[in-house]
Design a protein around this motif. Structure first.
Motif, PDB file in Angstrom:
ATOM      1  N   ASP A  59      -1.613  -6.564  -9.648  1.00  0.00           N
ATOM      2  CA  ASP A  59      -1.165  -7.035  -8.117  1.00  0.00           C
ATOM      3  C   ASP A  59      -0.957  -5.526  -7.832  1.00  0.00           C
ATOM      4  O   ASP A  59      -0.444  -5.013  -8.085  1.00  0.00           O
ATOM      5  N   GLU A  62       2.649  -4.833  -6.527  1.00  0.00           N
ATOM      6  CA  GLU A  62       3.658  -5.037  -6.803  1.00  0.00           C
ATOM      7  C   GLU A  62       3.517  -2.970  -7.847  1.00  0.00           C
ATOM      8  O   GLU A  62       4.313  -2.842  -8.079  1.00  0.00           O
ATOM      9  N   GLN A  63       2.110  -2.966  -7.735  1.00  0.00           N
ATOM     10  CA  GLN A  63       1.541  -1.565  -8.826  1.00  0.00           C
ATOM     11  C   GLN A  63       1.749  -0.560  -7.757  1.00  0.00           C
ATOM     12  O   GLN A  63       1.750   1.194  -7.565  1.00  0.00           O
TER      13      GLN A  63
END
Length: 92
Positions: A59, A62-63
């Motif tokens: 994702d 998220e990263q």
């Protein structure tokens, strides 16, 4: 049953070409190991999520970045064909 890879991308951000490139690389590398790779326009702006079947494997939000293709191939290989060698793209 062979897994399905889904790349959900934000069309408003212009990420279709990136998604298509990654789909091509996945299909070339895992031609015998995956059923299909689908490109799915996201409804959420800025979204770039990669799934193996329905399991999220990457994702961007998220990263805080996109995966590089080597990393993506390793993640998919670990899910669909752990014994498969990726040659020069393999972990060192």
């Amino acid at each position: 049953m062979k897994p399905v890879i889904t790349i959900e991308y934000c069309p408003k951000c212009g990420w279709l070409l990136r998604a298509a490139y990654m789909a091509q690389e996945i299909l070339t590398t895992f031609a015998d190991d995956v059923k299909s790779v689908s490109l799915q326009p996201a409804e959420v702006s800025g979204s770039y999520v990669i799934y193996c079947n329905d399991e999220k494997i990457f994702d961007r939000k998220e990263q805080g970045r996109f995966p590089d293709i080597k990393e993506l191939k390793q993640m998919i290989r670990d899910k669909v064909a752990p014994e498969k060698s990726l040659g020069h793209s393999d972990k060192k």
